[in-house]
Write an enzyme that holds these catalytic residues in place. Structure first.
Site, PDB file in Angstrom:
ATOM      1  N   GLY A   1       0.831  -1.202   0.000  1.00  0.00           N
ATOM      2  CA  GLY A   1       0.000   0.000   0.000  1.00  0.00           C
ATOM      3  C   GLY A   1       0.861   1.246   0.000  1.00  0.00           C
ATOM      4  O   GLY A   1       2.056   1.198   0.325  1.00  0.00           O
TER       5      GLY A   1
ATOM      6  N   CYS B   1       5.211  -6.138   1.889  1.00  0.00           N
ATOM      7  CA  CYS B   1       5.586  -4.716   1.864  1.00  0.00           C
ATOM      8  C   CYS B   1       4.850  -3.932   2.972  1.00  0.00           C
ATOM      9  O   CYS B   1       5.137  -4.118   4.136  1.00  0.00           O
ATOM     10  CB  CYS B   1       5.342  -4.129   0.480  1.00  0.00           C
ATOM     11  SG  CYS B   1       6.222  -2.564   0.205  1.00  0.00           S
ATOM     12  N   TYR B   2       3.880  -3.081   2.630  1.00  0.00           N
ATOM     13  CA  TYR B   2       3.144  -2.372   3.679  1.00  0.00           C
ATOM     14  C   TYR B   2       2.503  -3.376   4.629  1.00  0.00           C
ATOM     15  O   TYR B   2       2.411  -3.119   5.836  1.00  0.00           O
ATOM     16  CB  TYR B   2       2.074  -1.460   3.076  1.00  0.00           C
ATOM     17  CG  TYR B   2       1.304  -0.702   4.139  1.00  0.00           C
ATOM     18  CD1 TYR B   2       1.766   0.524   4.601  1.00  0.00           C
ATOM     19  CD2 TYR B   2       0.149  -1.235   4.715  1.00  0.00           C
ATOM     20  CE1 TYR B   2       1.082   1.213   5.604  1.00  0.00           C
ATOM     21  CE2 TYR B   2      -0.532  -0.556   5.712  1.00  0.00           C
ATOM     22  CZ  TYR B   2      -0.063   0.662   6.153  1.00  0.00           C
ATOM     23  OH  TYR B   2      -0.734   1.333   7.152  1.00  0.00           O
TER      24      TYR B   2
ATOM     25  N   HIS C   1       7.909  -7.569  -3.389  1.00  0.00           N
ATOM     26  CA  HIS C   1       6.622  -7.964  -3.983  1.00  0.00           C
ATOM     27  C   HIS C   1       6.787  -9.266  -4.774  1.00  0.00           C
ATOM     28  O   HIS C   1       7.284  -9.239  -5.907  1.00  0.00           O
ATOM     29  CB  HIS C   1       6.100  -6.860  -4.908  1.00  0.00           C
ATOM     30  CG  HIS C   1       5.618  -5.648  -4.190  1.00  0.00           C
ATOM     31  ND1 HIS C   1       4.305  -5.491  -3.793  1.00  0.00           N
ATOM     32  CD2 HIS C   1       6.269  -4.534  -3.772  1.00  0.00           C
ATOM     33  CE1 HIS C   1       4.175  -4.332  -3.166  1.00  0.00           C
ATOM     34  NE2 HIS C   1       5.348  -3.730  -3.138  1.00  0.00           N
TER      35      HIS C   1
ATOM     36  N   GLU D   1       4.434 -10.882  -6.147  1.00  0.00           N
ATOM     37  CA  GLU D   1       3.359 -11.011  -7.123  1.00  0.00           C
ATOM     38  C   GLU D   1       3.716 -10.481  -8.503  1.00  0.00           C
ATOM     39  O   GLU D   1       3.070 -10.834  -9.500  1.00  0.00           O
ATOM     40  CB  GLU D   1       2.089 -10.318  -6.617  1.00  0.00           C
ATOM     41  CG  GLU D   1       2.152  -8.809  -6.503  1.00  0.00           C
ATOM     42  CD  GLU D   1       2.673  -8.315  -5.167  1.00  0.00           C
ATOM     43  OE1 GLU D   1       2.304  -7.196  -4.766  1.00  0.00           O
ATOM     44  OE2 GLU D   1       3.465  -9.035  -4.516  1.00  0.00           O
TER      45      GLU D   1
ATOM     46  N   ASP E   1     -15.422 -10.797 -23.419  1.00  0.00           N
ATOM     47  CA  ASP E   1     -16.179 -10.830 -22.170  1.00  0.00           C
ATOM     48  C   ASP E   1     -17.666 -11.057 -22.413  1.00  0.00           C
ATOM     49  O   ASP E   1     -18.272 -11.973 -21.850  1.00  0.00           O
ATOM     50  CB  ASP E   1     -15.976  -9.527 -21.389  1.00  0.00           C
ATOM     51  CG  ASP E   1     -14.517  -9.187 -21.190  1.00  0.00           C
ATOM     52  OD1 ASP E   1     -13.679 -10.099 -21.309  1.00  0.00           O
ATOM     53  OD2 ASP E   1     -14.217  -8.016 -20.924  1.00  0.00           O
TER      54      ASP E   1
ATOM     55  N   LYS F   1      -9.372 -11.582 -16.949  1.00  0.00           N
ATOM     56  CA  LYS F   1      -9.514 -11.729 -18.398  1.00  0.00           C
ATOM     57  C   LYS F   1      -9.020 -13.089 -18.898  1.00  0.00           C
ATOM     58  O   LYS F   1      -9.697 -13.732 -19.704  1.00  0.00           O
ATOM     59  CB  LYS F   1      -8.754 -10.612 -19.106  1.00  0.00           C
ATOM     60  CG  LYS F   1      -8.709 -10.739 -20.619  1.00  0.00           C
ATOM     61  CD  LYS F   1     -10.053 -10.464 -21.257  1.00  0.00           C
ATOM     62  CE  LYS F   1     -10.254  -8.997 -21.487  1.00  0.00           C
ATOM     63  NZ  LYS F   1     -11.467  -8.692 -22.278  1.00  0.00           N
TER      64      LYS F   1
END
Length: 532
Positions: free
Chosen positions: A71, A98-99, A188, A190, A246, A388
């Site tokens: 964050g 992290c945060y 991070h 991710e 979509d 997606k």
């Protein structure tokens, strides 16, 4: 109010029978990437803002593991976000990033300070001790690349924690309490810039939390069909079909659930690519035999857009007219009880700030401008829990042809936002031809499936050129192509000069109105969604 984009305030029922990870969001730009990596490992997860998660929520959600996101705030600020205290009492593993690491440290009795060397971008961590978090991935004594993004840092660990990896500017790069199964990383895992990050997250969900990874598109399909039938009952559904991935997948899924209770409405607003309307009508009316209304409304839309230059006003104008057309077409078939949309999970969580503050319109792909409060129909949004690439997987599960499943994203406003400035019919015709030539060259080169999204833009600039023995004063066409794995970060595609030369030559030779072609090499960093 944008009804399709409200972040849910309670756990959804979409994965009630699956093991679940709760991601508590502290406002990081890349929180969605945590969810993507977790789901790629076959584990269902949901993102919820920190200030919407309390004891009752946690009890209802019943996560098997929890992840704290990063964050932008500083834990030293008085009103900075905090994790719910009940999360630490669940008895399940927690991974704090992290945060998330910083707020966990402070809340459990440690210290975080500012004023030290900041660390943004690539860094190397050195593994000091073994841990199940990186078992089979990293070795003790090894140095491994990660992605850092922090100003503050932990200076004193909470009781029970120990350091197991460091970096040059993060002495507590990884700190863990193995007894309570609390794991913290300053970097991070991710983002793709941490090459082994997905493996670390899989170790957390599978090795530490003991999850099986029972999340699949086959299971989702069956559960979604059952949910649609339960929601709709004997009601009638009208689906706004854009021809994109979509809405196409949503339409086929709903049709499989309720058959001819569904009527699709394809609004031809005059802003589609060359030949796109014919392809959509043929697929859904002829191949799937789904009831389809082809609403030819190009004059309505183009007249309304005349003189409009602001891109957001273009979007809201188109969105309002879409709803008007839907209402009219629903009345023409005797009324409908539900409006179906191809809303995705990023749409759900992006239109509000992660902290639940004032609405932040990052992405306005669906219901641009928002749905009216007095809309006659309730919403059916069967894809709102999917990203997606998961929608593409579901499309294949449903048997949609690869030509549709693998199509590049095409925004709801269509060519309206690819003609910067005022729209005219002449500009749209020029852009359609240039775009068609460009995509044809991409396919001929075998590059279409290697590119996430490619399109042409007709710039509001005319230049003087010489073609043969004549001077010309015509438009500049910009070409765009980006690579992405998830549609949330992007980088330009590195075309060869040979390819660019062929594409530019064809466009200039074959498209009247263009005398110059440029290629956009802008990159989009983590957290940036759209590039129109």
């Amino acid at each position: 109010m944008d009804k399709s984009s409200e972040a849910p305030s309670a756990p959804t029922a979409s994965a009630a029978h699956h093991e679940r990870v709760l991601i508590i969001d502290f406002g990081s730009q890349v929180t969605q990437l945590i969810a993507r990596r977790v789901r790629e490992n076959g584990v269902y997860c949901e993102i919820h803002p920190f200030n919407k998660v309390d004891g009752a929520f946690l009890k209802a959600f019943a996560p098997k593991a929890v992840i704290f996101s990063g964050g932008p705030a500083s834990v030293m600020e008085g009103a900075s976000p905090r994790a719910p205290d009940e999360a630490f009492k669940l008895g399940v593993p927690i991974l704090a990033i992290c945060y998330g690491q910083q707020t966990m440290t402070v809340q459990l009795g440690g210290v975080v300070e500012g004023g030290h060397a900041r660390e943004f971008g690539r860094a190397d961590v050195e593994v000091k001790k073994p841990s199940p978090l990186f078992e089979g991935v990293w070795d003790v004594g090894g140095r491994y690349p990660v992605w850092m993004s922090h100003g503050d840092r932990v200076t004193k660990l909470a009781e029970g924690f120990e350091v197991i990896a460091t970096s040059e500017n993060a002495p507590f790069a990884i700190a863990v309490d193995e007894k309570r199964r609390f794991y913290t990383t300053m970097f991070h895992p991710e983002v793709v810039h941490t090459p082994d990050g997905a493996k670390l997250l899989k170790n957390f969900t599978h090795r530490i939390a003991g999850m099986r990874g029972d999340w699949s598109m086959a299971a989702f399909k069956e559960e979604a069909i059952a949910r649609i039938r339960a929601q709709v009952g004997k009601g009638r559904v009208i689906c706004g079909l854009s021809g994109g991935v979509d809405s196409s997948v949503a339409a086929v899924l709903i049709h499989e659930a309720i058959g001819d209770q569904l009527t699709c409405v394809y609004v031809d607003h005059g802003l589609m690519r060359k030949g796109e309307s014919e392809q959509v009508v043929k697929l859904f009316r002829d191949h799937y035999n789904i009831p389809l209304i082809h609403a030819e409304e190009s004059e309505l839309f183009l007249n309304a857009l005349e003189g409009v230059s602001d891109p957001e006003l273009k979007r809201t104008t188109i969105g309002k007219l879409f709803i008007d057309v839907f209402d009219a077409k629903a009345d023409s078939i005797g009324g409908a009880d539900f409006l179906a949309q191809g809303t995705l999970y990023p749409d759900v969580i992006e239109s509000k700030s992660a902290t639940g503050g004032p609405s932040v319109k990052i992405k306005s792909h669906h219901n641009v401008g928002g749905l009216p409060e007095n809309m006659k129909m309730a919403l059916v949004e069967p894809l709102r829990d999917l990203f997606k690439d998961e929608v593409r997987a579901l499309g294949r599960e449903l048997g949609l042809p690869e030509t549709f499943v693998g199509r590049h994203p095409f925004p709801g406003p269509g060519l309206a936002i690819r003609v910067p400035g005022q729209i005219t019919r002449e500009k749209l015709d020029i852009l359609r031809e240039a775009d068609a030539v460009y995509l044809d060259e991409i396919r001929k080169a075998g590059l279409y499936d290697k590119i996430w999204q490619a399109f042409a833009v007709l710039l509001p600039v005319q230049t003087v050129g010489v073609m043969g023995d004549h001077r010309t004063y015509e438009y500049v066409c910009a070409l765009r192509a980006v690579t992405s794995t998830d549609g949330m970060t992007a980088d330009f595609y590195p075309y060869s000069m040979d390819f660019l030369g062929r594409a530019a030559t064809r466009i200039i030779n074959e498209v009247r109105g263009v005398n110059r072609v440029v290629y956009d090499v802008t990159s989009k960093p983590p957290g940036t969604i759209e590039w129109e």
